[in-house]
Scaffold this active site. Structure first.
Site, PDB file in Angstrom:
ATOM      1  N   ASP A 133       6.208   4.004  -0.568  1.00  0.00           N
ATOM      2  CA  ASP A 133       6.759   3.915  -1.958  1.00  0.00           C
ATOM      3  C   ASP A 133       7.961   4.858  -1.861  1.00  0.00           C
ATOM      4  OD1 ASP A 133       4.970   1.974  -2.523  1.00  0.00           O
ATOM      5  OD2 ASP A 133       3.979   2.956  -4.154  1.00  0.00           O
ATOM      6  N   ARG A 192      -0.211  -8.659   2.666  1.00  0.00           N
ATOM      7  CA  ARG A 192      -1.256  -7.791   1.611  1.00  0.00           C
ATOM      8  C   ARG A 192      -2.369  -8.761   1.162  1.00  0.00           C
ATOM      9  NH1 ARG A 192       2.748  -4.964  -2.862  1.00  0.00           N
ATOM     10  NH2 ARG A 192       1.115  -3.350  -2.734  1.00  0.00           N
ATOM     11  N   CYS A 207       3.626 -11.309  -0.862  1.00  0.00           N
ATOM     12  CA  CYS A 207       4.687 -10.807  -1.934  1.00  0.00           C
ATOM     13  C   CYS A 207       5.927 -10.429  -0.749  1.00  0.00           C
ATOM     14  CB  CYS A 207       4.062  -9.604  -2.726  1.00  0.00           C
ATOM     15  SG  CYS A 207       4.042  -8.446  -1.824  1.00  0.00           S
ATOM     16  N   LYS A 251       2.560   4.869 -12.671  1.00  0.00           N
ATOM     17  CA  LYS A 251       2.424   3.419 -13.100  1.00  0.00           C
ATOM     18  C   LYS A 251       1.013   3.053 -12.129  1.00  0.00           C
ATOM     19  CE  LYS A 251       4.576   0.433 -10.132  1.00  0.00           C
ATOM     20  NZ  LYS A 251       3.654  -0.359  -9.338  1.00  0.00           N
ATOM     21  N   ASN A 252       0.988   3.648 -10.956  1.00  0.00           N
ATOM     22  CA  ASN A 252      -0.129   3.324 -10.148  1.00  0.00           C
ATOM     23  C   ASN A 252      -1.246   3.956 -10.412  1.00  0.00           C
ATOM     24  OD1 ASN A 252       1.656   1.468  -8.701  1.00  0.00           O
ATOM     25  ND2 ASN A 252       1.845   2.748  -6.908  1.00  0.00           N
ATOM     26  N   ARG A 290       9.794  -2.846 -13.613  1.00  0.00           N
ATOM     27  CA  ARG A 290       8.377  -2.882 -13.408  1.00  0.00           C
ATOM     28  C   ARG A 290       7.836  -1.457 -13.227  1.00  0.00           C
ATOM     29  NH1 ARG A 290       6.305  -6.387  -8.573  1.00  0.00           N
ATOM     30  NH2 ARG A 290       4.648  -5.199  -9.402  1.00  0.00           N
TER      31      ARG A 290
HETATM   32  C1  UD1 Z   1      -0.998   0.389  -3.594  1.00  0.00           C
HETATM   33  C2  UD1 Z   1       0.102   0.841  -4.368  1.00  0.00           C
HETATM   34  C3  UD1 Z   1       1.549   0.657  -3.838  1.00  0.00           C
HETATM   35  C4  UD1 Z   1       1.547   1.481  -2.547  1.00  0.00           C
HETATM   36  C5  UD1 Z   1       0.125   1.162  -1.725  1.00  0.00           C
HETATM   37  C6  UD1 Z   1       0.265   1.764  -0.566  1.00  0.00           C
HETATM   38  C7  UD1 Z   1      -0.847   0.145  -6.729  1.00  0.00           C
HETATM   39  C8  UD1 Z   1      -0.748  -0.661  -7.942  1.00  0.00           C
HETATM   40  N1  UD1 Z   1       0.066  -0.152  -5.664  1.00  0.00           N
HETATM   41  O1  UD1 Z   1      -1.080  -1.107  -3.168  1.00  0.00           O
HETATM   42  O2  UD1 Z   1       2.494   1.014  -4.823  1.00  0.00           O
HETATM   43  O3  UD1 Z   1       2.784   0.892  -1.728  1.00  0.00           O
HETATM   44  O4  UD1 Z   1      -0.954   1.322  -2.413  1.00  0.00           O
HETATM   45  O5  UD1 Z   1       0.234   3.299  -0.984  1.00  0.00           O
HETATM   46  O6  UD1 Z   1      -1.324   1.263  -6.839  1.00  0.00           O
HETATM   47  N2  UD1 Z   1      -4.718  -4.351   3.103  1.00  0.00           N
HETATM   48  C9  UD1 Z   1      -5.344  -5.103   4.024  1.00  0.00           C
HETATM   49  N3  UD1 Z   1      -6.636  -5.569   3.308  1.00  0.00           N
HETATM   50  C10 UD1 Z   1      -7.068  -5.269   2.168  1.00  0.00           C
HETATM   51  C11 UD1 Z   1      -6.157  -4.355   1.261  1.00  0.00           C
HETATM   52  C12 UD1 Z   1      -5.000  -3.906   1.928  1.00  0.00           C
HETATM   53  O7  UD1 Z   1      -5.134  -5.613   5.001  1.00  0.00           O
HETATM   54  O8  UD1 Z   1      -8.376  -5.706   1.235  1.00  0.00           O
HETATM   55  C13 UD1 Z   1      -3.540  -3.779   4.032  1.00  0.00           C
HETATM   56  C14 UD1 Z   1      -2.211  -4.265   3.120  1.00  0.00           C
HETATM   57  O9  UD1 Z   1      -1.649  -5.435   3.521  1.00  0.00           O
HETATM   58  C15 UD1 Z   1      -1.245  -3.217   3.360  1.00  0.00           C
HETATM   59  C16 UD1 Z   1      -2.023  -1.984   3.533  1.00  0.00           C
HETATM   60  O10 UD1 Z   1      -3.309  -2.271   3.709  1.00  0.00           O
HETATM   61  O11 UD1 Z   1      -0.503  -3.567   4.655  1.00  0.00           O
HETATM   62  C17 UD1 Z   1      -1.994  -0.929   2.481  1.00  0.00           C
HETATM   63  O12 UD1 Z   1      -2.452  -1.532   1.297  1.00  0.00           O
HETATM   64  P1  UD1 Z   1      -3.120  -0.889   0.088  1.00  0.00           P
HETATM   65  O13 UD1 Z   1      -3.347   0.463   0.286  1.00  0.00           O
HETATM   66  O14 UD1 Z   1      -4.301  -1.762  -0.443  1.00  0.00           O
HETATM   67  O15 UD1 Z   1      -2.092  -0.947  -1.047  1.00  0.00           O
HETATM   68  P2  UD1 Z   1      -2.373  -1.537  -2.486  1.00  0.00           P
HETATM   69  O16 UD1 Z   1      -3.425  -0.948  -3.127  1.00  0.00           O
HETATM   70  O17 UD1 Z   1      -1.898  -3.043  -2.483  1.00  0.00           O
END
Ligand code: UD1
Length: 425
Positions: free
Chosen positions: A312, A128, A123, A22-23, A404
């Site tokens: 995850d 996030r 969420c 999915k990711n 999902r």
């Molecule tokens: C992706 C995955 C999700 C997984 C996560 C961490 C997808 C669609 N989803 O989510 O299933 O749990 O990676 O492996 O691939 N953060 C910030 N600022 C930002 C971006 C992130 O502070 O601009 C923080 C987030 O709040 C969180 C952490 O960084 O605490 C990890 O986020 P991130 O690695 O970006 O995860 P996602 O891409 O949202």
């Protein structure tokens, strides 16, 4: 709303097909917006999040055609994406359903120089923010303003290359900046980039589309912008989180399963952590063989960016630890508030105490079936796993979270001997 009923106590034996990730699929679908030419993605799983992303991309004017695939089978679906962008707004109604919607931002900016994307907001598993996505794109010349719950982004003269150092290896920020950089003017260096296998898959596909990227699999990606990308066909990598989930299923229920298409090299710390807990995972040709040896033992684990233990898979592993001998401490370092499965597991008889970002799990002899529900995807599946080991019947409510991210989880588990069924609500 559908429910899943599980009656515990049966060991698992047999083969489970692992679907496409999915990711990996979600960013790869938005990569299809980087070109007018057709991007064909094979082995795409049949999931609610994929349908949401199709709806989002289609309303930008880009056609998404879906072909083939049997539910839970080894012939995943094929998606064909391509066409001109006629609308640059990603509306709240779609974005609020799925955070990964933010991945249209980089491609829209790079391709047509403007985007208006609803802020995803908080969420269930934490606040996030998307600040790292926005800062990176600003460094590439985008002008960004937040207004009325939307990100308004413009790059009237196009994006340019930049050296961007991520303060945290965010998966989504890496993907957005990487996609934008493929069409930017000049060279972009992205340091402290995330290294998840889904990013490797995105890099491989972008290269097949004509992008010039070096450093795949490392935390430093160097991208030379090109004028345009072209058509390509790409097979989505096997889902490492689905793989880890079924490995945890064999661990908690006992027995042995073969996970068809699973890839050991993508599991990172999951392999050594499960090994310490008493579960062997080995590569066996195109499959992974997973076998619970004797009893389960309590093991500490902390979530980290890849190749560390994945956030995850934390809920699924906690279900396993709930019935292991001894205690374990599971620390969540990626998201705040990702312990929503704890009260539900506790209702099934687990002994778990949360202290800040750590959960102390003291293994119990047995869990007992109960009515449970969960507020996110991985928490839901952890309750199914707990149900496999519980005495009596477990009813998992709010199955839409499960849909999902897991294709036909109940059919896949029933096929290896679990007593599980979906009841239409
Ligand atoms: C992706 C995955 C999700 C997984 C996560 C961490 C997808 C669609 N989803 O989510 O299933 O749990 O990676 O492996 O691939 N953060 C910030 N600022 C930002 C971006 C992130 O502070 O601009 C923080 C987030 O709040 C969180 C952490 O960084 O605490 C990890 O986020 P991130 O690695 O970006 O995860 P996602 O891409 O949202």
């Amino acid at each position: 709303m559908d429910k899943i009923l599980v009656r515990g106590g049966r060991p698992l034996s047999g083969d489970i097909v692992i679907g496409g990730a999915k990711n990996a699929s979600l960013p790869l679908m938005t990569a299809g917006m980087l070109t007018d030419a057709r991007l064909t993605l094979t082995n795409v799983p049949r999931l609610a999040d994929i349908a949401t992303m199709s709806a989002l991309i289609s309303q930008h004017g880009v056609a998404v055609e879906v072909r083939g695939g049997t539910v839970g089978g080894n012939d995943g679906r094929t998606l064909s994406i391509g066409g001109a962008i006629s609308n640059t707004e990603a509306p709240y109604d779609i974005v609020r359903k799925m955070r990964a919607s933010i991945l249209v931002l980089g491609p829209l900016l790079a391709r047509v120089g403007e985007a208006r994307v609803s802020l995803p907001g908080g969420c269930a598993i934490g606040t996030r923010p998307i600040d790292l996505h926005l800062k990176g794109l600003e460094q590439m010349g985008a002008e960004i303003a937040l207004d009325g719950g939307y990100v308004n982004a413009k790059a009237p003269r196009g994006l340019h290359g930049a050296t961007i150092v991520l303060p945290f290896a965010s998966v989504g920020a890496t993907e957005n900046i990487l996609m934008a950089a493929t069409l930017a003017d000049g060279q972009t260096v992205l340091a402290n980039a995330a290294r998840e296998p889904e990013i490797g898959d995105l890099v491989a596909c972008l290269i097949a589309m004509g992008a010039r990227i070096e450093g795949a699999g490392t935390d430093r990606l160097t991208i030379e912008g090109v004028k345009r990308l072209h058509a390509a066909t790409h097979e989505i990598v096997a889902d490492r989180i689905e793989t880890a989930t079924f490995a945890c299923a064999a661990a908690i229920a006992g027995g042995s399963v073969r996970l068809l298409g699973g890839r050991l090299e993508h599991l990172g710390a999951v392999v050594s952590t499960l090994a310490q807990a008493g579960v062997e995972i080995t590569q066996d040709g195109d499959a992974l063989a997973v076998r619970r040896l004797n009893g389960l033992h309590g093991v500490d684990a902390m979530t980290e960016p890849y190749p560390g233990f994945p956030t995850d898979a934390q809920a699924q592993f906690m279900a396993v630890m709930a019935v292991a001998e001894g205690a374990s401490m599971l620390t969540e370092n990626i998201f705040e508030n990702r312990f929503m499965h704890v009260p539900e597991l506790t209702r099934m008889g687990a002994n778990i105490n949360v202290h800040g970002s750590s959960a102390i799990v003291r293994g119990v002899l047995r869990l007992s079936g109960a009515q449970v529900m969960a507020t996110d995807l991985r928490a839901s599946v952890s309750l199914i796993l707990a149900g496999l080991a519980a005495q009596g019947e477990t009813t998992v409510n709010r199955v839409y979270h499960l849909d999902r991210g897991y294709e036909a989880v109940e059919r896949k588990l029933a096929a290896v001997g679990a007593d599980i069924e979906r009841v239409a609500g």
